[in-house]
Design an enzyme around this catalytic site. Structure first.
Site, short mmCIF file in Angstrom:
data_model
loop_
_atom_site.label_atom_id
_atom_site.label_comp_id
_atom_site.label_asym_id
_atom_site.label_seq_id
_atom_site.Cartn_x
_atom_site.Cartn_y
_atom_site.Cartn_z
N HIS A 64 -94.75 106.62 70.04
CA HIS A 64 -94.30 107.00 68.70
C HIS A 64 -95.16 108.14 68.17
O HIS A 64 -96.37 108.19 68.39
CB HIS A 64 -94.33 105.81 67.75
CG HIS A 64 -95.67 105.15 67.57
ND1 HIS A 64 -96.53 105.50 66.54
CD2 HIS A 64 -96.30 104.16 68.25
CE1 HIS A 64 -97.62 104.74 66.62
NE2 HIS A 64 -97.51 103.92 67.65
N ASP A 66 -95.07 108.78 64.82
CA ASP A 66 -95.42 108.45 63.44
C ASP A 66 -96.76 107.74 63.36
O ASP A 66 -97.21 107.10 64.31
CB ASP A 66 -94.32 107.61 62.77
CG ASP A 66 -94.10 106.26 63.44
OD1 ASP A 66 -94.07 106.22 64.68
OD2 ASP A 66 -93.95 105.25 62.72
N ASP A 95 -103.96 105.70 67.67
CA ASP A 95 -102.66 105.05 67.51
C ASP A 95 -101.62 106.04 67.01
O ASP A 95 -101.42 106.16 65.81
CB ASP A 95 -102.80 103.87 66.56
CG ASP A 95 -101.57 102.98 66.51
OD1 ASP A 95 -100.67 103.17 67.35
OD2 ASP A 95 -101.51 102.11 65.63
N GLU A 125 -92.23 103.53 64.43
CA GLU A 125 -92.88 102.35 65.01
C GLU A 125 -93.77 101.68 63.97
O GLU A 125 -93.86 100.46 63.91
CB GLU A 125 -93.71 102.73 66.23
CG GLU A 125 -94.14 101.54 67.10
CD GLU A 125 -95.44 100.88 66.67
OE1 GLU A 125 -95.74 99.79 67.17
OE2 GLU A 125 -96.17 101.46 65.84
N GLU A 126 -94.40 102.50 63.14
CA GLU A 126 -95.30 101.97 62.12
C GLU A 126 -94.56 101.47 60.88
O GLU A 126 -95.15 100.82 60.02
CB GLU A 126 -96.32 103.05 61.70
CG GLU A 126 -97.20 103.57 62.82
CD GLU A 126 -98.22 102.56 63.30
OE1 GLU A 126 -98.16 101.39 62.87
OE2 GLU A 126 -99.06 102.93 64.13
N GLU A 154 -99.59 102.59 73.98
CA GLU A 154 -100.35 102.09 72.83
C GLU A 154 -101.82 101.91 73.22
O GLU A 154 -102.14 101.65 74.38
CB GLU A 154 -99.78 100.75 72.36
CG GLU A 154 -98.42 100.81 71.72
CD GLU A 154 -98.47 101.29 70.27
OE1 GLU A 154 -99.57 101.64 69.79
OE2 GLU A 154 -97.41 101.31 69.63
N HIS A 339 -105.73 102.54 62.41
CA HIS A 339 -105.34 102.32 61.02
C HIS A 339 -106.52 102.38 60.05
O HIS A 339 -106.35 102.10 58.85
CB HIS A 339 -104.60 100.98 60.84
CG HIS A 339 -103.27 100.93 61.53
ND1 HIS A 339 -102.28 100.04 61.17
CD2 HIS A 339 -102.76 101.63 62.56
CE1 HIS A 339 -101.23 100.20 61.95
NE2 HIS A 339 -101.51 101.17 62.81
#
Length: 365
Positions: A64, A66, A95, A125-126, A154, A339
């Site tokens: 991903h 995003d 990530d 995805e997020e 990932e 994150h």
């Protein structure tokens, strides 16, 4: 363009979910010569790039573009990749734009693949993950393009790069239990039915309890209470209702029916309602499959580490591949700052990840 330059370019896109900020167009140009299938729905963009080199297996890389919002607490601009003290700092560094850069570079530079090589990239995805990988795989199913094997890049490593491959994931079941009581005056408890008192009698018997024994791939499914609410924030009224929310990260031995029976066993003498929702299904890929063995070999060759086969952690888009019968695994850089403010990874990890993916492609046949 080497893989670090590619990585930094991807980091510069302000692709806060579900916005790709032009990143998909850049990727299409980077892999010019590959066939392209695109979708866009509800603001979500998906890109499937593929090339058939021969009649062999279809190997797909998933990822991903995003990222989550950067939030506060950064020492650098989160969308200006900054290299200092041996790290590259930016939102998405772990990530998962490191994984994205690694497999795109590997796809562009690997030789001698004899099957179909592809990448499925989403901008959701997020977020809710409704119109992302899940949706795109349905499109690919209609076009008979579901891959045989998939590697989702990932961040999987825990302490050192190369120490873990995800060969599966637990599912997730969310529940809401409402205990119905009878509101009344706190001075006359005998005239009311206090749901707090009733639930308290069984709470210690269910909170944190293992619902099964697990197996060689999965830890036991655990009943985790996440929220309890009742009352009107006053001291002289007993509540008429209590709401308890809970989550079970379930393995393949526990499902909604088993949880329903578990609740009934402990609350059968009470007036209650129960809502259960499976937000993700558990899956596991056999360690003896071709894709796991290929990754094991390549990781060992480039890190001198034999990776652990893990199913720990939360959910990912790998579950959507598994639902279509794809033999899917996950591997990427360390995940210790995902994150978080000042998210970072090392150029060494990104270079090694790209080389590992390149070896997997070249040694596949």
């Amino acid at each position: 363009m080497n893989v670090i330059d590619l990585f930094k370019k991807l980091l510069s896109f302000k692709s806060v979910t579900p916005d790709d900020d032009g990143g998909m167009e850049f990727i299409k140009e980077y892999l010019k010569g590959f066939e392209v299938i695109e979708s866009e729905k509800e603001g979500v963009k998906n890109l499937f790039i593929y090339k058939k080199f021969g009649e062999g297996d279809h190997l797909c890389f998933g990822g991903h573009i995003d990222v989550v919002p950067p939030g506060e607490g950064w020492n650098t601009d989160p969308f200006t990749p900054t290299e200092k003290e041996g790290f590259i700092y930016a939102r998405g560094a772990q990530d998962m734009k490191s994984g994205l850069a690694a497999f795109l570079w590997a796809m562009k530079n690997a030789k001698n693949f004899k099957g179909t090589l592809s990448a499925l990239i989403t901008s959701d995805e997020e977020g809710d993950a409704v119109w992302g990988t899940k949706y795109m795989l349905e499109i690919l199913k209609d076009k008979n393009l579901i891959p045989d094997y998939a590697i989702v890049a990932e961040p999987t490593c825990e302490k050192v790069f190369g120490d873990a491959i995800k060969i599966g994931r637990r599912g997730s079941i969310n529940g809401v239990l409402k205990k119905i009581g009878l509101q009344g005056h706190a001075a006359y408890p005998e005239k009311s039915i206090n749901p707090i008192h009733k639930v308290a009698q069984v709470l210690h018997k269910i909170a944190g309890v293992d619902l099964d024994d697990g197996d060689e791939f999965f830890a036991p499914s655990k009943f985790v209470v996440t929220d309890i609410r009742a009352g009107m924030e006053v001291t002289n009224v007993t509540p008429g209702e209590l709401k308890m929310m809970f989550n079970v990260r379930n393995n393949t031995h526990t499902d909604k029916e088993k949880i329903k029976n578990f609740i009934h066993e402990h609350f059968k003498d009470m007036n209650y309602t129960l809502e259960l929702k499976q937000s993700a299904e558990p899956f596991v890929t056999n360690p003896d499959t071709k894709v796991v063995k290929a990754l094991d070999r390549a990781i060992k060759n480039h890190t001198n580490i034999t990776p652990q086969h893990s199913t720990a952690g939360g959910t990912s888009d790998a579950r959507f591949f598994a639902k279509h019968g794809v033999k899917v695994v996950e591997f990427g850089v360390k995940n210790d700052t995902i994150h978080a403010p000042n998210e970072r990874t090392t150029p060494e990890e990104v270079n090694k990840l790209a080389d590992i993916f390149k070896e997997v492609i070249e040694e596949w046949n």
